[in-house]
Design a protein around this motif. Structure first.
Motif, short mmCIF file in Angstrom:
data_model
loop_
_atom_site.label_atom_id
_atom_site.label_comp_id
_atom_site.label_asym_id
_atom_site.label_seq_id
_atom_site.Cartn_x
_atom_site.Cartn_y
_atom_site.Cartn_z
N ASP A 118 30.81 41.00 38.77
CA ASP A 118 30.99 42.45 38.63
C ASP A 118 32.01 42.96 39.65
O ASP A 118 32.01 44.12 40.02
CB ASP A 118 29.64 43.18 38.74
CG ASP A 118 28.91 42.89 40.04
OD1 ASP A 118 29.38 42.03 40.82
OD2 ASP A 118 27.86 43.52 40.29
N PHE A 119 32.87 42.05 40.12
CA PHE A 119 33.97 42.43 41.01
C PHE A 119 35.16 41.54 40.71
O PHE A 119 35.03 40.51 40.07
CB PHE A 119 33.56 42.32 42.49
CG PHE A 119 33.05 40.96 42.89
CD1 PHE A 119 33.92 39.94 43.24
CD2 PHE A 119 31.69 40.71 42.93
CE1 PHE A 119 33.45 38.69 43.60
CE2 PHE A 119 31.21 39.46 43.30
CZ PHE A 119 32.10 38.45 43.64
N GLN A 120 36.34 41.98 41.15
CA GLN A 120 37.55 41.21 40.95
C GLN A 120 38.44 41.32 42.18
O GLN A 120 38.11 42.06 43.11
CB GLN A 120 38.28 41.68 39.69
CG GLN A 120 38.65 43.14 39.70
CD GLN A 120 39.12 43.62 38.33
OE1 GLN A 120 38.89 42.99 37.33
NE2 GLN A 120 39.78 44.77 38.31
N VAL A 121 39.56 40.59 42.18
CA VAL A 121 40.48 40.62 43.30
C VAL A 121 40.93 42.07 43.54
O VAL A 121 41.27 42.79 42.61
CB VAL A 121 41.70 39.70 43.04
CG1 VAL A 121 42.76 39.86 44.13
CG2 VAL A 121 41.26 38.24 42.94
N GLY A 122 40.87 42.48 44.80
CA GLY A 122 41.26 43.84 45.16
C GLY A 122 40.08 44.78 45.32
O GLY A 122 40.20 45.84 45.94
N ASP A 123 38.91 44.41 44.78
CA ASP A 123 37.72 45.26 44.89
C ASP A 123 37.09 45.14 46.28
O ASP A 123 37.18 44.12 46.94
CB ASP A 123 36.65 44.85 43.86
CG ASP A 123 37.01 45.27 42.45
OD1 ASP A 123 38.05 45.93 42.26
OD2 ASP A 123 36.25 44.92 41.53
N VAL A 138 37.31 43.19 51.35
CA VAL A 138 38.13 43.27 50.15
C VAL A 138 38.34 41.85 49.62
O VAL A 138 38.68 40.95 50.38
CB VAL A 138 39.49 43.94 50.44
CG1 VAL A 138 40.38 43.95 49.20
CG2 VAL A 138 39.29 45.36 50.95
N VAL A 139 38.14 41.68 48.31
CA VAL A 139 38.28 40.36 47.68
C VAL A 139 39.76 39.98 47.61
O VAL A 139 40.58 40.72 47.05
CB VAL A 139 37.66 40.37 46.26
CG1 VAL A 139 37.89 39.03 45.57
CG2 VAL A 139 36.18 40.72 46.31
N ASN A 140 40.10 38.79 48.17
CA ASN A 140 41.48 38.27 48.13
C ASN A 140 41.66 37.31 46.97
O ASN A 140 42.69 37.30 46.31
CB ASN A 140 41.83 37.54 49.42
CG ASN A 140 41.79 38.45 50.62
OD1 ASN A 140 42.08 39.63 50.51
ND2 ASN A 140 41.39 37.92 51.76
N LYS A 150 37.12 34.52 48.54
CA LYS A 150 37.74 34.80 49.84
C LYS A 150 37.80 36.31 50.00
O LYS A 150 38.32 37.01 49.13
CB LYS A 150 39.12 34.17 49.94
CG LYS A 150 39.03 32.67 50.06
CD LYS A 150 40.34 32.00 50.39
CE LYS A 150 40.10 30.51 50.56
NZ LYS A 150 41.23 29.70 50.21
N VAL A 151 37.26 36.77 51.12
CA VAL A 151 37.14 38.21 51.38
C VAL A 151 37.72 38.48 52.77
O VAL A 151 37.52 37.70 53.70
CB VAL A 151 35.64 38.63 51.34
CG1 VAL A 151 35.49 40.09 51.67
CG2 VAL A 151 35.03 38.31 49.99
N THR A 152 38.41 39.59 52.92
CA THR A 152 38.87 40.01 54.24
C THR A 152 37.93 41.10 54.73
O THR A 152 37.76 42.13 54.08
CB THR A 152 40.32 40.56 54.18
OG1 THR A 152 41.18 39.52 53.71
CG2 THR A 152 40.79 41.02 55.55
N SER A 171 29.08 43.76 44.40
CA SER A 171 29.96 44.90 44.17
C SER A 171 29.39 46.13 44.84
O SER A 171 28.17 46.27 44.99
CB SER A 171 30.06 45.13 42.65
OG SER A 171 30.78 46.32 42.41
N LEU A 172 30.27 47.03 45.27
CA LEU A 172 29.81 48.27 45.90
C LEU A 172 29.34 49.29 44.87
O LEU A 172 28.69 50.26 45.21
CB LEU A 172 30.91 48.88 46.76
CG LEU A 172 31.20 48.16 48.08
CD1 LEU A 172 32.34 48.86 48.80
CD2 LEU A 172 29.97 48.10 48.95
#
Length: 173
Positions: A118-123, A138-140, A150-152, A171-172
């Motif tokens: 329920d999330f993607q890159v950039g979320d 944030v998902v990289n 990978k998340v920052t 997901s938020l």
């Protein structure tokens, strides 16, 4: 039927893998054993071969002389598979079949589990487990084959890239 079907490895004569697989499937149809023998697979991979300076894709057996069978082992199901022409036996000590572990099933890509995220890159996501629990990041990148993301995250004023299991983030929304 209380017992769950597991994956077992059946040894065959070399070159008989597809014949054995279709014979098992026919036996299941004819004897109405769908609840005992659920799936039969000959694991293959597509590789590029170069022959006479020509590239072509060919399907190659990953485990020559082996067929994977998802079944509940009973006297009847064991007998049916064991007596298929071309089968030399089950993999396991003596005549007792030993099921593949969940790790082996995953590693051999016998069952491909569909991953729905329920999330993607950039979320933005929240870390829901582990030493970074509660952090927002944030998902990289996402690697569904490895089951990692990978998340920052921001720690002490610095952006820090971390690799987590997919199950460790949510997901938020």
């Amino acid at each position: 039927m209380s017992e769950e079907a597991k994956w077992y490895v059946v040894h065959t004569y070399s070159g008989y893998e597809n014949k054995v697989a279709s014979s098992i499937e026919n036996a299941v149809e004819n004897r109405k054993l769908h609840d005992l023998i659920q799936e039969v697979k000959v694991p293959t991979e597509t590789v590029v071969e170069v022959k006479d300076n020509k590239k072509r894709e060919v399907e190659r057996k990953i485990f020559p002389s082996y067929v994977l069978v998802k079944m509940v082992v009973t006297d009847e199901s064991w007998y049916v598979v064991r007596n298929i022409r071309g089968v030399t036996g089950f993999v396991g000590p003596g005549s007792k079949p030993i099921p593949l572990t969940d790790e082996e099933v995953a590693r051999f890509k016998v069952e491909v589990k569909e991953v729905v995220l329920d999330f993607q890159v950039g979320d933005s996501v929240r870390v829901s487990d582990g030493y970074l629990e509660g952090f927002i990041g944030v998902v990289n990148s996402i690697d569904t084959d490895k089951g990692t993301v990978k998340v920052t995250v921001s720690m002490m004023g610095k952006d820090v890239p971390v690799e987590l299991e997919l199950e460790q983030v949510e997901s938020l929304d």
